[in-house]
Design a protein around this motif. Structure first.
Motif, short mmCIF file in Angstrom:
data_model
loop_
_atom_site.label_atom_id
_atom_site.label_comp_id
_atom_site.label_asym_id
_atom_site.label_seq_id
_atom_site.Cartn_x
_atom_site.Cartn_y
_atom_site.Cartn_z
N ALA A 21 -59.10 38.47 -4.47
CA ALA A 21 -60.30 38.92 -4.35
C ALA A 21 -61.31 38.00 -3.25
N VAL A 22 -60.76 36.92 -3.23
CA VAL A 22 -61.50 35.77 -2.14
C VAL A 22 -61.46 36.37 -0.63
N PRO A 23 -60.38 36.59 -0.02
CA PRO A 23 -60.14 36.85 1.23
C PRO A 23 -60.84 38.48 1.39
N VAL A 24 -60.68 39.13 0.50
CA VAL A 24 -60.99 40.62 0.72
C VAL A 24 -62.68 40.40 0.94
N ILE A 25 -63.23 39.86 -0.19
CA ILE A 25 -64.78 39.67 0.03
C ILE A 25 -65.24 38.81 1.32
N ALA A 26 -64.19 37.76 1.55
CA ALA A 26 -64.68 36.88 2.83
C ALA A 26 -64.58 37.54 4.11
N VAL A 27 -63.58 38.91 3.90
CA VAL A 27 -63.43 39.64 5.52
C VAL A 27 -64.70 40.46 5.43
N GLN A 28 -65.15 40.96 4.24
CA GLN A 28 -66.28 42.04 4.13
C GLN A 28 -67.44 41.03 4.85
N LEU A 29 -67.48 39.83 4.27
CA LEU A 29 -68.65 39.04 4.83
C LEU A 29 -68.47 38.33 6.31
N ASP A 30 -67.43 38.95 6.84
CA ASP A 30 -67.05 38.39 8.19
C ASP A 30 -66.97 36.73 8.25
N GLU A 31 -66.11 36.40 7.02
CA GLU A 31 -65.91 34.98 7.13
C GLU A 31 -64.38 34.81 7.04
N PRO A 32 -63.80 34.91 8.25
CA PRO A 32 -62.21 35.08 8.05
C PRO A 32 -61.64 33.79 7.62
N PHE A 33 -62.30 32.73 7.85
CA PHE A 33 -62.06 31.55 7.76
C PHE A 33 -61.35 31.31 6.05
N TYR A 34 -62.21 31.85 5.18
CA TYR A 34 -61.86 31.81 3.85
C TYR A 34 -60.62 32.41 3.38
N ALA A 35 -60.46 33.61 4.36
CA ALA A 35 -59.28 34.39 3.99
C ALA A 35 -58.03 33.69 4.53
N ASN A 36 -58.16 32.79 5.56
CA ASN A 36 -57.03 31.96 5.86
C ASN A 36 -56.68 30.85 4.98
N LEU A 37 -57.66 30.45 4.70
CA LEU A 37 -57.58 29.41 3.38
C LEU A 37 -56.84 30.01 2.27
N ALA A 38 -57.04 31.18 1.95
CA ALA A 38 -56.39 31.80 0.83
C ALA A 38 -54.89 32.25 1.26
N SER A 39 -54.70 32.41 2.44
CA SER A 39 -53.43 32.66 3.07
C SER A 39 -52.54 31.42 2.77
N ARG A 40 -53.20 30.08 3.18
CA ARG A 40 -52.75 28.98 3.10
C ARG A 40 -52.41 28.72 1.71
N VAL A 41 -53.11 28.93 0.56
CA VAL A 41 -53.05 28.86 -0.88
C VAL A 41 -51.92 29.76 -1.29
N ALA A 42 -51.83 30.87 -0.81
CA ALA A 42 -50.70 31.77 -1.21
C ALA A 42 -49.36 31.27 -0.77
N ILE A 43 -49.18 30.76 0.27
CA ILE A 43 -47.90 30.23 0.86
C ILE A 43 -47.45 29.01 0.30
N LEU A 44 -48.44 28.09 0.30
CA LEU A 44 -48.17 26.79 -0.19
C LEU A 44 -47.77 26.86 -1.68
N ALA A 45 -48.50 27.95 -2.68
CA ALA A 45 -48.12 28.36 -3.91
C ALA A 45 -46.79 28.72 -3.79
N LEU A 46 -46.41 29.67 -3.21
CA LEU A 46 -45.04 30.19 -2.87
C LEU A 46 -43.88 28.87 -3.02
N ALA A 47 -44.18 28.14 -1.94
CA ALA A 47 -43.36 26.99 -1.69
C ALA A 47 -43.08 26.10 -3.16
N GLY A 48 -44.27 26.09 -3.65
CA GLY A 48 -44.51 25.39 -5.17
C GLY A 48 -43.63 26.54 -6.13
#
Lengths: 330, 306
Positions: A21-48
């Motif tokens: 939900a976070v990145p979807v909402i962030a992109v709606q609000l034109d805050e792509p930074f938070y979407a990238n933060l979420a991508s970072r979480v997803a990727i690092l979580a996968l490594a974990g």
């Protein structure tokens, strides 16, 4: 017992939904930074999730998973580098050219991580305990120094990926699209972990952790079980590395450093060792803490350290354990 | 000249080895006695170097700096042991790794806070400046020789402390049977604090001594920490003797590898490739040695407790 299981299931669902939900909402609000933060979480979580398979199920405390993370990253970087220069990656024994196609890069990253883990695991699994921790660290250091001493791929400076790699039919530059790819990879990784955890192989791997002799008595040789577990674990982490390189547009020796191994281990322990969503909770808390404390003070490492120390000392079982109760086999 | 170069590089290797021993002794002692794996040991090395550099520049005396640096590392070590480490003895290695990793973050940032971001410089004391002539020409810095002597003296002192004194007897007893010596009326938690502080002091002294060769900076302890881990794994974790042998082995392999491997590869490869292959193999050489030792003897060269 059933109550606790429900609570953990609920927690997992909340984590998975809010991460989406976070990145979807962030992109709606034109805050792509938070979407990238979420991508970072997803990727690092996968490594974990990858490391959690080794530690949580197999009891294999690898302090060298940065090697697989970095190898995955370097596959993405090197393939793109050659594709952009129109030079072949290899000319002998067969000519292999570079590529910017993510699916191809991912397959190669998986294969290379698996191969590396097969070699590293075959040697490291002869030892146990602290020795295993240290020998996996040593192998990761070897890969680290190898990367530093290859000037063609940037040596100490690393390798920029000028143009993000492509996925057929998708615009990978679109923040949300790229996030969804990372999210999909994480979901797949979690599925692999869960599927293995409930399988006969997973039971054998867990028994290798708890009592190797008993596993051997049951007629199953522990070594191949542990090696297979180690390889699957490395493959998931390597996949995360390939995505991470594309997220940052850069791959360098820092992806291979022992600090990175420590961080991946932090995700696992912070979230809860051996819990399906432990690394997701851990990576999310780590990235958020880094971001928010980093925004408040330059001394964020101090507070991050205190936070981690607090979790180890007072919240055994990690975040998931704290919220959903101790695991059944703790 | 080749003989002089060889002697010079051997001495450099021994000097690195002696330095590593001071680091590794604390690590291996803490592991042998308490069963604790301490990643934050490199931070104590850094603290020793910083305190020494600042004290030396205030007072003008390197020796006072060295003493205060070792003392400060011991003090920080004792406090850390009492506040954090003693809660970890009964935990598994996973918790210990994470908690001491967190300590690295805290101590590194704390040091940055107190001493600032800039590297500090520590001058070699006047008494030890200059060089000793080497057979075959050239000279060798007196200060590096002094490090070797000081390090060996500390190694001997540590041996005597553990083998001959009452405290050493208790440390050895603590390794063998914790409950038993506690039952005999030894204050085990005080003993553990002392052992930890002792290891910290050695690390602090090592940091201070090396501080005069390189710059004193944030994060200087981490590369040394990794080397020290390699040393104790090669030597056999918990074994002081293993740490000494492992230190000198790692010191020599690392130093000689860096100097001679590129040259060796020039014999079989074109010059440009030889340098790249040689230097990359040189940085990996100690890890290769470690892997080979563990494949041959999974418990290290001198396994502890049989």
């Amino acid at each position: 017992m059933a109550d606790r299981m429900t609570r953990e299931t609920w927690l997992n669902a909340v984590l998975m939904v809010s991460l989406l939900a976070v990145p979807v909402i962030a992109v709606q609000l034109d805050e792509p930074f938070y979407a990238n933060l979420a991508s970072r979480v997803a990727i690092l979580a996968l490594a974990g999730v990858g490391l959690n398979l080794a530690i949580g199920l197999g009891g294999l405390v690898s302090f060298g998973h940065a090697a697989f993370f970095g190898l995955g990253g370097y596959v993405a970087g090197i393939a793109a580098f050659h594709a952009l220069n129109y030079t072949p990656v290899l000319t002998w024994p067969v000519e292999i050219s570079g590529t910017t196609s993510m699916p191809v890069i991912w397959l190669v990253a998986l294969a290379i991580s698996a191969l590396a883990a097969l070699v590293i695991g075959a040697f490291s699994l002869r030892t146990t305990g602290v020795y295993f921790i240290m020998i996996t660290l040593a192998f990761a250091q070897m890969v680290y120094f190898m990367a530093i001493s290859i000037p063609a791929y940037g040596g100490e400076d690393g390798l920029p990926i000028y143009v993000r790699n492509t996925f057929p039919g998708l615009d990978t530059y679109d923040t949300l699209t790229f996030f969804l790819l990372c999210y999909g990879a994480l979901a797949l990784g979690l599925l692999v972990y869960w599927r293995i955890a409930v399988s006969r192989f997973g039971a054998a791997l867990s028994m290798a952790r708890m009592n190797e002799t008993r596993l051997a008595t049951a007629g199953i040789a522990p070594f191949p079980v542990k090696l297979t577990g180690f390889v699957i674990s490395a493959v998931l982490t390597g996949m995360a590395g390939a995505l991470y390189a594309d997220l940052n547009g850069f791959v360098g020796p820092s992806m291979l450093s022992w600090h990175r191994s420590g961080e991946i281990m932090i995700f696992v322990i912070l979230g809860g060792v051996g819990r399906l969503f432990g690394p997701v909770a851990g990576a999310a808390l780590f990235v958020l803490a880094e971001f928010f404390i980093g925004g408040l003070t330059d001394r964020w490492q101090l507070f991050l350290g205190l936070l981690l120390l607090g979790v180890v000392l007072f919240a055994r079982g990690g975040l998931v354990g704290l919220i959903a109760g101790r695991a059944r086999h703790d | 000249m080749t003989v002089a170069l060889l002697i010079e590089q051997m001495l450099n290797g021994v000097q690195l080895g002696v330095m590593l021993f001071l680091m590794a002794a604390g690590l291996t002692l803490v592991f042998g006695v308490m069963g604790l794996i301490n990643l934050a040991h490199g931070s104590l090395y850094m603290i020793g170097a910083f305190v020494c550099a600042v004290t030396a520049s205030w007072s003008g005396s390197f020796w006072l700096g060295l003493f205060v640096g070792g003392l400060a590392a011991a003090g920080v070590g004792a406090v850390v042991e009492m506040v954090v480490i003693r809660r970890l003895y009964d935990r598994d290695h996973l918790d210990q790794v994470l908690a001491t990793f967190a300590l690295i973050l805290i101590l590194t940032e704390g040091t940055r806070w107190v001493f600032g971001d800039q590297p500090l410089w520590l001058d070699i004391p006047a008494l030890l400046s200059g060089a000793v002539p080497l057979p075959g020409g050239g000279g060798y810095p007196v200060y590096r020789l002094a490090i070797i002597v000081i390090g060996l003296a500390l190694a001997l002192g540590l041996y005597l402390l553990i083998a001959k004194t009452r405290l050493g007897m208790r440390i050895r007893a603590g390794e063998s049977d914790r409950e038993m010596i506690a039952a005999l009326g030894v204050d085990i938690s005080l003993l553990y604090t002392v052992v930890f502080a002792l290891g910290a002091a050695l690390a602090g002294i090592a940091g201070a001594l090396v501080g005069a060769l390189q710059s004193v900076q944030i994060g200087m302890g981490e590369p040394v920490l990794i080397l020290a881990f390699v040393v104790i794994v090669i030597g056999g974790i918990g074994s002081i003797k293993g740490a000494l042998v492992g230190s000198v082995l790692v010191g020599l392999v690392d130093t000689l590898g860096r100097v001679f491997l590129p040259g060796l590869f020039k014999l079989i490869l074109p010059a440009s490739q030889a340098t790249a292959v040689g230097s990359s193999l040189a940085s990996m050489s100690i890890y290769l040695v470690m892997a080979l030792v563990l494949i041959w003897r999974p418990q290290g060269l001198f396994p502890h407790h049989g």
